[in-house]
Design a protein around this motif. Structure first.
Motif, PDB file in Angstrom:
ATOM      1  N   GLY A  31      12.011   8.290 -11.291  1.00  0.00           N
ATOM      2  CA  GLY A  31      10.936   7.854  -9.902  1.00  0.00           C
ATOM      3  C   GLY A  31      11.891   8.056  -8.624  1.00  0.00           C
ATOM      4  O   GLY A  31      13.289   8.741  -8.794  1.00  0.00           O
TER       5      GLY A  31
ATOM      6  N   ARG B 180       8.229   5.210  -6.359  1.00  0.00           N
ATOM      7  CA  ARG B 180       6.926   5.894  -6.670  1.00  0.00           C
ATOM      8  C   ARG B 180       7.854   6.292  -8.134  1.00  0.00           C
ATOM      9  O   ARG B 180       8.598   7.142  -8.030  1.00  0.00           O
ATOM     10  CB  ARG B 180       7.445   6.796  -5.721  1.00  0.00           C
ATOM     11  N   PRO B 181       6.671   6.082  -9.098  1.00  0.00           N
ATOM     12  CA  PRO B 181       6.266   6.589 -10.217  1.00  0.00           C
ATOM     13  C   PRO B 181       6.855   7.630  -9.988  1.00  0.00           C
ATOM     14  O   PRO B 181       5.929   8.649  -9.249  1.00  0.00           O
ATOM     15  CB  PRO B 181       5.669   5.878 -11.423  1.00  0.00           C
TER      16      PRO B 181
ATOM     17  N   ASP C 281       4.750  10.764 -11.251  1.00  0.00           N
ATOM     18  CA  ASP C 281       3.359  11.584 -12.191  1.00  0.00           C
ATOM     19  C   ASP C 281       3.347  12.223 -12.848  1.00  0.00           C
ATOM     20  O   ASP C 281       2.607  13.043 -13.558  1.00  0.00           O
ATOM     21  CB  ASP C 281       2.056  11.866 -10.782  1.00  0.00           C
TER      22      ASP C 281
ATOM     23  N   SER D 228      -0.344   5.704 -17.398  1.00  0.00           N
ATOM     24  CA  SER D 228      -0.154   5.517 -16.369  1.00  0.00           C
ATOM     25  C   SER D 228       1.302   4.039 -16.200  1.00  0.00           C
ATOM     26  O   SER D 228       0.938   3.562 -16.660  1.00  0.00           O
ATOM     27  CB  SER D 228      -0.413   5.161 -15.188  1.00  0.00           C
ATOM     28  N   ALA D 229       2.016   4.843 -15.325  1.00  0.00           N
ATOM     29  CA  ALA D 229       3.260   3.570 -14.850  1.00  0.00           C
ATOM     30  C   ALA D 229       2.574   1.747 -14.640  1.00  0.00           C
ATOM     31  O   ALA D 229       1.349   2.200 -13.132  1.00  0.00           O
ATOM     32  CB  ALA D 229       4.112   3.791 -13.464  1.00  0.00           C
TER      33      ALA D 229
ATOM     34  N   PRO E 286       2.444  -0.636 -11.848  1.00  0.00           N
ATOM     35  CA  PRO E 286       3.922  -0.987 -11.161  1.00  0.00           C
ATOM     36  C   PRO E 286       3.543  -2.778 -11.033  1.00  0.00           C
ATOM     37  O   PRO E 286       2.168  -3.417 -11.365  1.00  0.00           O
ATOM     38  CB  PRO E 286       3.266  -0.581  -9.752  1.00  0.00           C
TER      39      PRO E 286
ATOM     40  N   PHE F  73       7.933  -0.497 -11.434  1.00  0.00           N
ATOM     41  CA  PHE F  73       7.348  -0.457 -12.066  1.00  0.00           C
ATOM     42  C   PHE F  73       7.939  -0.127 -13.645  1.00  0.00           C
ATOM     43  O   PHE F  73       9.053   0.259 -13.371  1.00  0.00           O
ATOM     44  CB  PHE F  73       6.727   1.299 -11.568  1.00  0.00           C
ATOM     45  N   GLU F  74       6.933  -0.213 -14.504  1.00  0.00           N
ATOM     46  CA  GLU F  74       7.470   0.013 -15.847  1.00  0.00           C
ATOM     47  C   GLU F  74       6.499   1.170 -16.536  1.00  0.00           C
ATOM     48  O   GLU F  74       5.563   1.577 -16.528  1.00  0.00           O
ATOM     49  CB  GLU F  74       7.052  -1.093 -17.028  1.00  0.00           C
ATOM     50  N   GLN F  75       7.612   2.450 -17.054  1.00  0.00           N
ATOM     51  CA  GLN F  75       6.494   3.338 -17.232  1.00  0.00           C
ATOM     52  C   GLN F  75       6.918   3.372 -19.319  1.00  0.00           C
ATOM     53  O   GLN F  75       7.539   4.061 -19.651  1.00  0.00           O
ATOM     54  CB  GLN F  75       7.769   4.525 -17.083  1.00  0.00           C
TER      55      GLN F  75
END
Length: 404
Positions: A114, A177-178, A180, A189-190, A192, A201-203
């Motif tokens: 990111g 910005r995660p 995409d 989706s991450a 936020p 954010f966590e992915q």
């Protein structure tokens, strides 16, 4: 305001500031950015006008799931089949087995981390970027003469954090910005979040893997201190909790306190050897290449793959899966560490190969039906053979250089 680095005893061995790479703003693409790193965490500093960007990367972000095609052709993915198909001139089938599983956007692949984007006060504008080789700091010079300074702590490889000091008025915005592009891997989706001066954010990844990116900031005198990190589930059940704690600790410590051991590490790095070359541009390239050893190859972290700790920030998954090409890519990357005396940085690669020896022995048995150990020409961080153009990706010669 420059930090007071304790470098007086080592000053004679540090690269002269005249050798620092300098780039005029704007820098509008990630691949022209200033590279920072500590072997595990990497960052690319770029931007224009009153926007500063830090593209983030971490060496152990990987999706190791085998490709669907490699699972389907598993019983034919071997040396005997390769020889037979070549002898029978059945190259379409050859490519279907050994190449097609690599030539698509999917796992196995390195993962992007990111980007941090900072909007400065409208009165501020970036005019020039510089990499301080001596202290491994990125410098963004602003209109009027003040400087933004940033580094990724060399003293905190296993607790990695990037720190920035931004002079002047409070920041207008801080955004994460995660990536995409991980949607191509069918990840959710991450997620936020924000609380006060923290953004994150966590992915969620595959097979229980997850990572979190967190940034925080606070005012420190007439400047703003920013800290950002990437944490993974390997560091704790909650990567987000790990990342938040790391950022808060860095903000509490402050720029100068974190910069002192960082600069001391780099002073020791530059003291190992020196080279005198009368042509400044050649000497600059030599010092920059040595810098990459210190910034991208550290014991206890993965060695340098194709893009080091600076995966492309271009809205896609890392080119060529960000993998390890054990041809001239790893060979030319690591061929000079003994000459320059950067033995720990070379040992990073040796440790990695040694730890994967059981995997390489299994590959020799499974693919070549042979004793000993074989290193895949193209592989993931876990040593998984990825295939690709079979004439080199599965050549039996790659392991010979690695053994040497």
């Amino acid at each position: 305001m420059a930090a007071a680095f304790p470098l007086s005893l080592a000053a004679a061995s540090l690269p002269d500031a005249a050798l620092n790479p300098k780039l005029q703003a704007p820098i509008k693409t990630w691949d022209e950015a200033i590279p920072l790193g500590n072997g595990l965490l990497g960052g690319l500093v770029w931007g224009e006008n009153n926007t500063l960007r830090l593209s983030l990367d971490r060496g152990d972000l990987w999706d190791e799931r085998p490709s669907k095609r490699s699972v389907e052709t598993h019983d034919r993915f071997n040396w005997a089949t390769m020889q037979r198909l070549v002898a029978e001139d059945r190259m379409a089938e050859f490519n279907d087995i050994f190449d097609s599983n690599y030539d698509y956007d999917g796992p196995p692949t390195k993962l992007p981390a990111g980007r941090l984007e900072i909007t400065l006060d409208p009165s501020q504008s970036i005019e020039q970027f510089e990499l301080s080789l001596a202290t491994a700091e990125a410098i963004a010079r602003l209109k009027g003469g003040s400087e933004i300074r940033a580094f990724i702590s060399a003293a905190k490889v296993h607790d990695p954090v990037a720190v920035l000091r931004i002079p002047g008025s409070p920041l207008k915005d801080v955004r994460l910005r995660p990536p995409d592009s991980v949607n191509k891997l069918h990840y959710p989706s991450a997620q936020p979040g924000e609380a006060g001066s923290l953004r994150w954010f966590e992915q969620q990844g595959a097979e229980g893997f997850a990572y979190a990116v967190c940034a925080g900031w606070k005012r420190a005198g007439d400047a703003t201190l920013v800290a950002v990190t990437v944490a993974t589930r390997a560091e704790g059940k909650s990567p987000l909790a790990v990342a938040q704690a790391r950022v808060q600790a860095a903000l509490k410590a402050g720029y100068d306190k974190l910069a002192a051991p960082h600069a001391a590490w780099w002073a020791g790095f530059w003291q190992r050897s020196s080279l005198a070359v009368p042509e400044p541009h050649i000497l600059q390239q030599y010092c920059l290449t040595r810098y990459f050893y210190g910034a991208a190859s550290r014991r206890g972290a993965p060695p340098m793959p194709l893009q080091g700790v600076w995966s492309a920030d271009a809205g896609s998954l890392p080119p060529w899966k960000g993998d390890y090409h054990n041809d001239l890519n790893t060979q030319m990357t690591y061929i000079a560490y003994r000459t320059s005396g950067d033995f720990d940085e070379g040992a990073c690669f040796l440790d990695y190969l040694w730890n994967l020896l059981p995997t390489f022995r299994k590959f020799a048995r499974d693919f070549y039906d042979a004793p000993g150990a074989a290193v895949p020409g193209v592989m993931s961080v876990a040593g998984q053979p990825l295939g690709g153009w079979g004439q080199y990706s599965l050549s039996p010669t790659m392991g010979a250089w690695n053994a040497h």
